[in-house]
Design a protein around this motif. Structure first.
Motif, PDB file in Angstrom:
ATOM      1  N   GLU A  33       0.817  -1.220   0.000  1.00 30.33           N
ATOM      2  CA  GLU A  33       0.000   0.000   0.000  1.00 30.33           C
ATOM      3  C   GLU A  33       0.844   1.261   0.000  1.00 30.33           C
ATOM      4  O   GLU A  33       0.324   2.380   0.048  1.00 30.33           O
ATOM      5  N   GLY A  34       2.154   1.104   0.009  1.00 28.27           N
ATOM      6  CA  GLY A  34       3.040   2.261  -0.002  1.00 28.27           C
ATOM      7  C   GLY A  34       3.397   2.789   1.375  1.00 28.27           C
ATOM      8  O   GLY A  34       4.032   3.845   1.494  1.00 28.27           O
ATOM      9  N   ASN A  35       3.028   2.053   2.428  1.00 26.11           N
ATOM     10  CA  ASN A  35       3.377   2.482   3.793  1.00 26.11           C
ATOM     11  C   ASN A  35       4.836   2.164   4.076  1.00 26.11           C
ATOM     12  O   ASN A  35       5.294   1.036   3.829  1.00 26.11           O
ATOM     13  N   PRO A  36       5.591   3.130   4.594  1.00 26.79           N
ATOM     14  CA  PRO A  36       7.018   2.892   4.844  1.00 26.79           C
ATOM     15  C   PRO A  36       7.243   1.928   6.005  1.00 26.79           C
ATOM     16  O   PRO A  36       6.420   1.827   6.922  1.00 26.79           O
ATOM     17  N   PHE A  37       8.356   1.210   5.939  1.00 21.06           N
ATOM     18  CA  PHE A  37       8.791   0.330   7.026  1.00 21.06           C
ATOM     19  C   PHE A  37       9.374   1.244   8.115  1.00 21.06           C
ATOM     20  O   PHE A  37      10.508   1.707   8.005  1.00 21.06           O
ATOM     21  N   ALA A  38       8.600   1.507   9.153  1.00 18.73           N
ATOM     22  CA  ALA A  38       9.012   2.489  10.158  1.00 18.73           C
ATOM     23  C   ALA A  38       8.959   1.876  11.560  1.00 18.73           C
ATOM     24  O   ALA A  38       8.027   1.135  11.881  1.00 18.73           O
ATOM     25  N   PHE A  39       9.962   2.182  12.350  1.00 15.95           N
ATOM     26  CA  PHE A  39       9.952   1.750  13.744  1.00 15.95           C
ATOM     27  C   PHE A  39      10.917   2.624  14.537  1.00 15.95           C
ATOM     28  O   PHE A  39      11.736   3.361  13.979  1.00 15.95           O
ATOM     29  N   GLU A  40      10.811   2.504  15.865  1.00 17.15           N
ATOM     30  CA  GLU A  40      11.632   3.283  16.793  1.00 17.15           C
ATOM     31  C   GLU A  40      12.620   2.364  17.501  1.00 17.15           C
ATOM     32  O   GLU A  40      12.273   1.243  17.885  1.00 17.15           O
ATOM     33  N   ILE A  41      13.848   2.817  17.668  1.00 19.57           N
ATOM     34  CA  ILE A  41      14.843   2.117  18.491  1.00 19.57           C
ATOM     35  C   ILE A  41      14.975   2.885  19.795  1.00 19.57           C
ATOM     36  O   ILE A  41      15.328   4.065  19.801  1.00 19.57           O
ATOM     37  N   LEU A  42      14.670   2.220  20.897  1.00 23.09           N
ATOM     38  CA  LEU A  42      14.703   2.846  22.216  1.00 23.09           C
ATOM     39  C   LEU A  42      15.990   2.478  22.934  1.00 23.09           C
ATOM     40  O   LEU A  42      16.317   1.292  23.088  1.00 23.09           O
ATOM     41  N   LEU A  43      16.733   3.500  23.384  1.00 27.53           N
ATOM     42  CA  LEU A  43      17.971   3.285  24.124  1.00 27.53           C
ATOM     43  C   LEU A  43      17.954   4.083  25.410  1.00 27.53           C
ATOM     44  O   LEU A  43      17.201   5.055  25.549  1.00 27.53           O
ATOM     45  N   ARG A  44      18.811   3.682  26.329  1.00 29.84           N
ATOM     46  CA  ARG A  44      18.973   4.394  27.595  1.00 29.84           C
ATOM     47  C   ARG A  44      20.240   5.235  27.541  1.00 29.84           C
ATOM     48  O   ARG A  44      21.241   4.829  26.945  1.00 29.84           O
ATOM     49  N   THR A  45      20.205   6.385  28.152  1.00 26.73           N
ATOM     50  CA  THR A  45      21.381   7.251  28.165  1.00 26.73           C
ATOM     51  C   THR A  45      22.536   6.582  28.898  1.00 26.73           C
ATOM     52  O   THR A  45      22.337   5.745  29.774  1.00 26.73           O
ATOM     53  N   GLY A  46      23.748   6.938  28.484  1.00 25.44           N
ATOM     54  CA  GLY A  46      24.897   6.559  29.299  1.00 25.44           C
ATOM     55  C   GLY A  46      25.902   5.624  28.696  1.00 25.44           C
ATOM     56  O   GLY A  46      27.013   5.526  29.195  1.00 25.44           O
ATOM     57  N   SER A  47      25.560   4.878  27.623  1.00 24.93           N
ATOM     58  CA  SER A  47      26.515   3.910  27.089  1.00 24.93           C
ATOM     59  C   SER A  47      27.000   4.343  25.722  1.00 24.93           C
ATOM     60  O   SER A  47      26.262   4.262  24.734  1.00 24.93           O
ATOM     61  N   ALA A  48      28.244   4.788  25.658  1.00 27.78           N
ATOM     62  CA  ALA A  48      28.823   5.195  24.381  1.00 27.78           C
ATOM     63  C   ALA A  48      28.989   3.999  23.454  1.00 27.78           C
ATOM     64  O   ALA A  48      28.810   4.115  22.232  1.00 27.78           O
ATOM     65  N   GLU A  49      29.328   2.823  24.020  1.00 29.48           N
ATOM     66  CA  GLU A  49      29.541   1.629  23.196  1.00 29.48           C
ATOM     67  C   GLU A  49      28.259   1.231  22.474  1.00 29.48           C
ATOM     68  O   GLU A  49      28.260   0.978  21.259  1.00 29.48           O
ATOM     69  N   ILE A  50      27.145   1.182  23.202  1.00 28.69           N
ATOM     70  CA  ILE A  50      25.876   0.797  22.579  1.00 28.69           C
ATOM     71  C   ILE A  50      25.453   1.854  21.570  1.00 28.69           C
ATOM     72  O   ILE A  50      24.980   1.541  20.468  1.00 28.69           O
ATOM     73  N   GLY A  51      25.652   3.126  21.910  1.00 23.53           N
ATOM     74  CA  GLY A  51      25.300   4.195  20.986  1.00 23.53           C
ATOM     75  C   GLY A  51      26.072   4.112  19.686  1.00 23.53           C
ATOM     76  O   GLY A  51      25.502   4.251  18.591  1.00 23.53           O
ATOM     77  N   ALA A  52      27.378   3.823  19.774  1.00 25.45           N
ATOM     78  CA  ALA A  52      28.201   3.695  18.572  1.00 25.45           C
ATOM     79  C   ALA A  52      27.776   2.492  17.745  1.00 25.45           C
ATOM     80  O   ALA A  52      27.736   2.550  16.508  1.00 25.45           O
TER      81      ALA A  52
ATOM     82  N   PRO B  87      14.951   4.228  10.783  1.00 29.46           N
ATOM     83  CA  PRO B  87      14.293   4.156  12.098  1.00 29.46           C
ATOM     84  C   PRO B  87      14.490   5.436  12.889  1.00 29.46           C
ATOM     85  O   PRO B  87      15.459   6.170  12.692  1.00 29.46           O
ATOM     86  N   GLU B  88      13.558   5.666  13.790  1.00 31.02           N
ATOM     87  CA  GLU B  88      13.658   6.799  14.720  1.00 31.02           C
ATOM     88  C   GLU B  88      14.444   6.338  15.946  1.00 31.02           C
ATOM     89  O   GLU B  88      14.114   5.320  16.559  1.00 31.02           O
ATOM     90  N   LEU B  89      15.487   7.066  16.319  1.00 28.67           N
ATOM     91  CA  LEU B  89      16.321   6.712  17.463  1.00 28.67           C
ATOM     92  C   LEU B  89      15.929   7.591  18.641  1.00 28.67           C
ATOM     93  O   LEU B  89      16.010   8.820  18.563  1.00 28.67           O
ATOM     94  N   THR B  90      15.487   6.962  19.736  1.00 29.69           N
ATOM     95  CA  THR B  90      15.041   7.684  20.924  1.00 29.69           C
ATOM     96  C   THR B  90      15.901   7.287  22.118  1.00 29.69           C
ATOM     97  O   THR B  90      16.022   6.092  22.427  1.00 29.69           O
ATOM     98  N   VAL B  91      16.503   8.273  22.773  1.00 31.46           N
ATOM     99  CA  VAL B  91      17.344   8.024  23.948  1.00 31.46           C
ATOM    100  C   VAL B  91      16.683   8.683  25.152  1.00 31.46           C
ATOM    101  O   VAL B  91      16.401   9.880  25.133  1.00 31.46           O
ATOM    102  N   VAL B  92      16.417   7.874  26.193  1.00 30.57           N
ATOM    103  CA  VAL B  92      15.733   8.379  27.385  1.00 30.57           C
ATOM    104  C   VAL B  92      16.562   8.054  28.624  1.00 30.57           C
ATOM    105  O   VAL B  92      17.489   7.239  28.573  1.00 30.57           O
ATOM    106  N   ASP B  93      16.225   8.678  29.762  1.00 35.68           N
ATOM    107  CA  ASP B  93      16.948   8.367  30.995  1.00 35.68           C
ATOM    108  C   ASP B  93      16.509   7.007  31.526  1.00 35.68           C
ATOM    109  O   ASP B  93      15.559   6.392  31.036  1.00 35.68           O
ATOM    110  N   SER B  94      17.212   6.518  32.539  1.00 27.48           N
ATOM    111  CA  SER B  94      16.987   5.155  33.021  1.00 27.48           C
ATOM    112  C   SER B  94      15.578   4.944  33.560  1.00 27.48           C
ATOM    113  O   SER B  94      14.994   3.867  33.381  1.00 27.48           O
TER     114      SER B  94
END
Length: 574
Positions: A400-419, A435-442
């Protein structure tokens, strides 16, 4: 759980402690995150996880040098029949809470019922299998079970014992900082600042100082837990001497960033501690409650797009190995190739509903190590096309032309995971996925993941050498809707529940191994998690005054019950 305990009835101490360790000193640990509660036994709030193990005790205690063996702690004796259909625990007469009051059977029964009904969901499964719980003597409690489960006597032996009187007239299920724990453990909470630090002080009047189980443990006078908003700030605090021990999870950082004055002078020591426990699972979990991840072909495409070889070399200098399966690095993990023998017999009844690879054999894709990962990208696009997704004008869309869209949720504080995730997102863009990348506090991260409010998120589950009842909390279908489980992926797979049941009812080591290997196949071939790397060693940097018994490490290595439990503080020459 199986066979006989390794230690004799008259053992002097656990085999991995220094029974003559001196007492005194201080250890300062650190965590990335915050806390808003001191109650680690409920779903609400964000407590320091260490309080579960440092501020409370159970009827029995675990030896971390055996897969699953318990010895008496608050209980002086345990009795259970060969079929383990019931269990009785008799309290030690000298057992006391930190306020000096005795531990009673009323405290025990209240603790079990409260945890099993309004406590964290981790306690509910075992309690649901208890047909009756009653006092059968002035210091003896008896639990009868409603179904066969050979692990239940051990699970009940590990329930924390709380002081009933502390909670009279209060709502146990509400989180907060008003109630400072009153437990029976060697440490008491002596100071805290919300979100910043917690201090535990060794209780000089601890009731169990003379127990063989406790000899050589709880040697440090003060445990201070500091909380930081960022891993970089935490590392700088360690370098400045504000933190006295730090666990390093990145092998490249261990080799390149630990060259500061305190290291060069010998004031800080780098210790490498091996272990024999399973790898567990660590990576990006896909939430199948979102229809976009309901198809195994889509999940396999997401795994194909994850260029492990390039990421491992870029982020971790290629030092660690990829997690091959949930129980890899142990005898419990699935064997290569097709399922055979008892493992196949367990899985065959579910063959029609299992994704490809479960019975035939499943392995993770291997790239050529280049950033482009062209072969993996082609395989991913082919799988997505089979699942109904095509690239149109540079964007992956459905019919139907809908994009493949999703969010990746991460927690603040880890440079290794962020990289790691940054590289992965770039790879997804080659598939037409942004994807939309969202970083939130613990606190927000915990709140959202407990109710499964995410599409993809960073996920880590440690697994022991004796998986059992907790596996149903991890992978059982109740977790599709019930909050607070480890079933973040939302799997509803009868085969997984059947394998957990086989684990619980195995009467031999061979049957147990077959069930764990079959479960490992169901989980791994289910393609729910994009696995990261793991290491069969722990890397801990610490001040030179902190010591551990390096010549007698337990099979679980640096597991719960290692630091600070068996460490001690000693100044050279004193």
């Amino acid at each position: 759980m199986y066979g006989e305990p390794a230690l004799p009835p008259d053992f002097v101490s656990l085999p991995y402690v220094n029974p003559d360790a001196p007492r005194g000193g201080r250890i300062v640990t650190s965590e990335v995150g915050s806390f808003d509660s001191l109650n680690p036994h409920i779903l609400k709030g964000s407590p320091p996880w260490q309080l579960r193990f440092l501020a409370y005790e159970s009827l029995m205690g675990r030896s971390w040098d055996e897969p699953f063996t318990l010895y008496g702690l608050l209980a002086e004796s345990v009795e259970t029949p060969p079929d383990r259909s019931w269990v009785e625990f008799t309290l030690r007469e000298e057992a006391r809470f930190s306020d000096g009051t005795p531990v009673t059977v009323e405290d025990v029964l209240w603790s079990y019922e409260t945890l099993g009904t309004v406590g964290h969901p981790r306690y509910h499964g075992a309690w649901a299998k208890v047909a009756s719980a009653e006092a059968v003597g002035p210091r003896t409690v008896r639990f009868e079970f409603s179904e066969v489960d050979r692990e239940l006597p051990l699970i009940l032996g590990l329930r924390p014992i709380l002081k009933k009187a502390q909670w009279e007239g209060k709502d146990f299920a509400e989180s907060g900082l008003e109630e400072v724990p009153i437990g029976t453990a060697p440490y008491v909470v002596s100071d805290f600042e919300a979100g910043r630090h917690v201090v535990l002080t060794r209780n000089p009047d601890y009731w169990g100082n003379d127990l063989p189980f406790r000899r050589g443990t709880n040697n440090i006078d003060e445990i201070r837990m500091e909380f930081y908003g960022d891993a970089g700030v935490m590392f700088e605090a360690f370098k400045a001497g504000e933190v006295t021990t730090l666990r390093e999870t990145n092998a490249a950082a261990w080799e390149t960033q630990y060259d500061f004055p305190a290291i060069r002078s010998g004031d800080v020591v780098k210790s490498v501690i091996p272990h024999q426990r399973p790898s567990g699972i660590r990576g990006l979990v896909m939430n199948t409650r979102n229809p976009v991840f309901a198809d195994w072909r889509v999940r396999q495409a997401m795994i194909e797009a994850y260029n492990f070889e390039f990421i491992n070399e870029t982020v971790n200098a290629g030092r660690d190995q990829r997690i091959a399966s949930y129980f890899s690095n142990s005898p419990l993990g699935m064997r290569p190739g097709p399922a055979e023998g008892a493992v196949r017999a367990l899985l065959e009844p579910f063959a029609a509903d299992l994704p490809p690879g479960t019975l035939e054999g499943y392995t993770l894709p291997v790239s050529d190590g280049s950033e482009q990962n062209r072969a993996g990208t082609r395989r991913a696009l082919a799988l997505l096309a089979d699942a109904g997704w095509t690239v149109r004008d540079g964007t992956l869309v459905d019919a139907e032309g809908n994009p493949f869209a999703f969010e990746i949720l991460l927690r603040t504080g880890s440079a290794e995971i962020g990289a790691t995730v940054d590289i992965y997102v770039a790879a997804l863009e080659r598939l037409g996925i942004r994807p939309e990348l969202t970083v939130v506090d613990s606190a927000q991260y915990r709140e959202r993941t407990q109710v499964y409010d995410f599409d993809m998120a960073y996920y880590a589950v440690g697994l022991s050498l004796s998986p059992g009842n907790e596996q149903m909390l991890y992978w059982g279908s109740a977790g599709v809707t019930e909050p607070g489980t480890r079933n973040w992926m939302g799997m509803n797979v009868p085969a997984a529940e059947a394998m957990v049941s086989a684990l619980l009812n195995a009467e031999s080591r061979e049957g147990f191994l077959a069930a764990s290997r079959a479960l490992d196949r169901v989980l791994t071939a289910g393609r729910y998690v994009i696995p990261f790397s793991h290491s069969p060693i722990a890397r801990i940097a610490h001040v030179k005054e902190l010591h551990y018994p390096a010549d007698r490490l337990p099979i679980y290595g640096d597991w719960i019950g290692f630091q600070p439990d068996v460490w001690w503080y000693e100044v050279a020459g004193e």
